[in-house]
Scaffold this motif. Structure first.
Motif, PDB file in Angstrom:
ATOM      1  N   GLU A 382       5.760  17.173  -9.035  1.00  0.00           N
ATOM      2  CA  GLU A 382       5.917  17.752 -10.380  1.00  0.00           C
ATOM      3  C   GLU A 382       5.094  19.023 -10.541  1.00  0.00           C
ATOM      4  O   GLU A 382       5.521  19.989 -11.162  1.00  0.00           O
ATOM      5  N   SER A 386       8.958  24.366  -9.981  1.00  0.00           N
ATOM      6  CA  SER A 386       9.170  25.175 -11.190  1.00  0.00           C
ATOM      7  C   SER A 386      10.377  24.638 -11.969  1.00  0.00           C
ATOM      8  O   SER A 386      11.326  24.119 -11.376  1.00  0.00           O
ATOM      9  N   THR A 387      10.323  24.806 -13.288  1.00  0.00           N
ATOM     10  CA  THR A 387      11.363  24.259 -14.162  1.00  0.00           C
ATOM     11  C   THR A 387      12.758  24.717 -13.750  1.00  0.00           C
ATOM     12  O   THR A 387      13.722  23.935 -13.775  1.00  0.00           O
ATOM     13  N   GLU A 388      12.864  25.969 -13.332  1.00  0.00           N
ATOM     14  CA  GLU A 388      14.196  26.517 -13.041  1.00  0.00           C
ATOM     15  C   GLU A 388      14.853  25.894 -11.803  1.00  0.00           C
ATOM     16  O   GLU A 388      16.038  26.090 -11.562  1.00  0.00           O
ATOM     17  N   TYR A 389      14.076  25.133 -11.014  1.00  0.00           N
ATOM     18  CA  TYR A 389      14.660  24.527  -9.813  1.00  0.00           C
ATOM     19  C   TYR A 389      15.420  23.231 -10.106  1.00  0.00           C
ATOM     20  O   TYR A 389      16.214  22.771  -9.277  1.00  0.00           O
ATOM     21  N   TYR A 390      15.178  22.604 -11.262  1.00  0.00           N
ATOM     22  CA  TYR A 390      15.744  21.263 -11.465  1.00  0.00           C
ATOM     23  C   TYR A 390      17.276  21.268 -11.525  1.00  0.00           C
ATOM     24  O   TYR A 390      17.909  20.317 -11.052  1.00  0.00           O
ATOM     25  N   SER A 391      17.873  22.294 -12.080  1.00  0.00           N
ATOM     26  CA  SER A 391      19.336  22.326 -12.104  1.00  0.00           C
ATOM     27  C   SER A 391      19.896  22.439 -10.686  1.00  0.00           C
ATOM     28  O   SER A 391      20.927  21.828 -10.355  1.00  0.00           O
ATOM     29  N   ALA A 438      12.146  15.551 -15.671  1.00  0.00           N
ATOM     30  CA  ALA A 438      12.900  16.813 -15.783  1.00  0.00           C
ATOM     31  C   ALA A 438      14.120  16.795 -14.856  1.00  0.00           C
ATOM     32  O   ALA A 438      15.180  17.345 -15.205  1.00  0.00           O
ATOM     33  N   GLU A 441      16.820  14.592 -16.474  1.00  0.00           N
ATOM     34  CA  GLU A 441      17.499  15.313 -17.557  1.00  0.00           C
ATOM     35  C   GLU A 441      18.498  16.320 -16.992  1.00  0.00           C
ATOM     36  O   GLU A 441      19.613  16.467 -17.511  1.00  0.00           O
ATOM     37  N   ALA A 442      18.091  17.011 -15.928  1.00  0.00           N
ATOM     38  CA  ALA A 442      18.996  17.999 -15.310  1.00  0.00           C
ATOM     39  C   ALA A 442      20.220  17.306 -14.718  1.00  0.00           C
ATOM     40  O   ALA A 442      21.340  17.829 -14.783  1.00  0.00           O
TER      41      ALA A 442
END
Length: 450
Positions: A382, A386-391, A438, A441-442
């Motif tokens: 975690e 980075s947040t943008e990698y979850y998708s 995260a 959710e993605a």
């Protein structure tokens, strides 16, 4: 699995100590702990390397690429290859991170490490390079680096010489000093490399003359080493993706130009490069994950494969008396599922669970200890994702394939995504990463199933 060894760990302390994440190095450890996983993961990569070494005739050389996720068991397999072939080759095992700055490695650095190791082996075997070749090489080096006998002797470690109990040859001292300068400050490193690049053709030619001479001398004194030197350059899979691309794509030809047989390890991300490595290194030899899943292209949450789970649990069972240290056998299965088939991740979580149970003064590992250990791994991921990698990670879960770009290569290098192959080649998200909120959710968003 063959019969289990006697005297397996039966306390939490002993279990913690034997479930080391380090590869098996010694013959004793390999004999005691090695588990043949050929039934549950594609082992052609390992067998192809062995057969390629077998097919080589004396004075024939080749360079091979050996890749796979960090921690999947490559080093243990390389140690077995070393054992198997050291009766026909003079094997030199090099751990890259001990010799190089792996965050900023150039192919010329590898050249210097290799020729220094060969010089060291030759000297300890009471052999010498041809005097004229050696003098030419040392003179050229002294000229371009502005080093002298005196400056090299002053910098050489007197302690190292005393420890070795022999007089270290000048070439080893000279190359050792150059290597230290390359691993030093940026300005110093840049200067040395610029000097080497002034006549890179000369460097390569002289090294090959020395390697050719070393082969003749070695074979003459030790006829059993009729195939010469086998250099195993391990831990190069730890170089970052940009350095790996530079080494194995931009300078693939140079890495294959030395007159000895070399096995280079490489990060798995490099086989996802737009540069087709098979044009240079032949087909890369990939050690895949232990497959613990039933692959179904259209299924997001894959079922587990019993054979794969049994195989991965056997790695712990080979070292530990399960009934003595786990509250129930199901906990070992839970560990295996959390590993994703990745051997080092399995050992990391297991050793953490043993330590946690002991810290909590439990007699055996409980379900809470396993959950805690897995959570610590999850938190580590975690912090780094980075947040943008979850998708992108969710897309891997849905499509079973990683994108062939910098994001995809980064996810493979960071162990967020694993590659499995056999009849099919496919990717799946690390089960510990899949537990992250995260990511969940993605994934809901990607599957439109909120």
């Amino acid at each position: 699995m063959s019969s289990l060894p006697a005297n397996r760990a039966n306390t939490l302390k002993a279990a913690f100590r034997v479930c080391d994440v380090a590869p098996l190095v010694s013959s004793r450890d390999i004999e005691r702990y090695y588990v043949n996983l050929s039934k549950v993961r594609k082992t052609e990569a390992i067998n192809t390397i062995k057969k390629r070494l077998d097919f080589l005739e004396p004075a024939e050389f080749c360079s091979l690429l050996f890749t796979g996720h960090r921690g999947c068991g490559k080093s243990t397999e390389l140690r077995k290859i070393q054992q198997e072939w050291e009766s026909q080759y003079k094997v030199i095992y090099i751990e890259a991170d001990a010799e190089l700055d792996i965050l900023d490695a150039e192919y010329t650095d590898l050249y210097l490490v290799i020729i220094k190791k060969v010089a060291d082996v030759l000297y300890t075997s009471e052999l010498n390079f041809d005097t004229k070749l050696l003098t030419n090489f040392e003179s050229w080096f002294k000229e371009i680096t502005q080093e002298t006998e005196q400056t090299v002797e002053r910098s050489a470690s007197i302690g190292a010489e005393a420890e070795a109990g022999i007089k270290i040859p000048f070439i080893s001292k000279l190359l050792g000093k150059i290597q230290a300068q390359i691993k030093g400050a940026d300005i110093q490193r840049r200067t040395v490399r610029q000097n080497l690049q002034k006549d890179i053709g000369r460097l390569q030619a002289d090294i090959n003359l020395l390697l050719g001479d070393a082969f003749v001398k070695l074979k003459s004194k030790y006829p059993e080493y009729e195939k010469g030197f086998l250099i195993i350059f391990d831990n190069l899979d730890r170089v970052p993706p940009n350095v790996a691309k530079h080494l194995f794509c931009d300078y693939a030809f140079q890495l294959q130009s030395l007159y000895c047989t070399i096995i280079y390890t490489a990060p798995i991300s490099i086989v996802y490069s737009e540069n087709n490595l098979s044009n240079t290194f032949d087909t890369p030899n990939i050690v895949p994950m232990v497959n613990i899943y039933e692959f179904e292209q259209d299924k997001t949450d894959l079922d587990h494969n019993d054979d794969g789970i049994t195989a991965i649990t056997s790695l712990i069972e080979q070292r530990v008396e399960v009934d003595a240290v786990f509250e129930s056998r199901q906990l070992l299965v839970d560990l295996a599922k959390a590993s994703g088939g990745h051997i080092r991740q399995l050992m990391q979580i297991a050793s953490k669970a043993f330590l946690t149970a002991a810290t909590r003064e439990h007699e055996k590992v409980t379900a809470d200890d396993i959950i805690y250990a897995i959570k610590q791994e999850q938190f580590n991921f975690e912090r780094s994702i980075s947040t943008e990698y979850y998708s992108a990670l969710a897309a891997v879960c849905v499509n079973k394939d990683v994108s062939k770009d910098e994001i995809g290569r980064s996810m493979l290098f960071s162990l967020w995504v694993f590659e499995y192959n056999g009849k099919n080649r496919w990717n799946y998200v690390n089960p510990v990463v899949r537990q992250i909120h995260a990511f969940q959710e993605a994934l809901k968003s990607a599957t439109r199933n909120p």
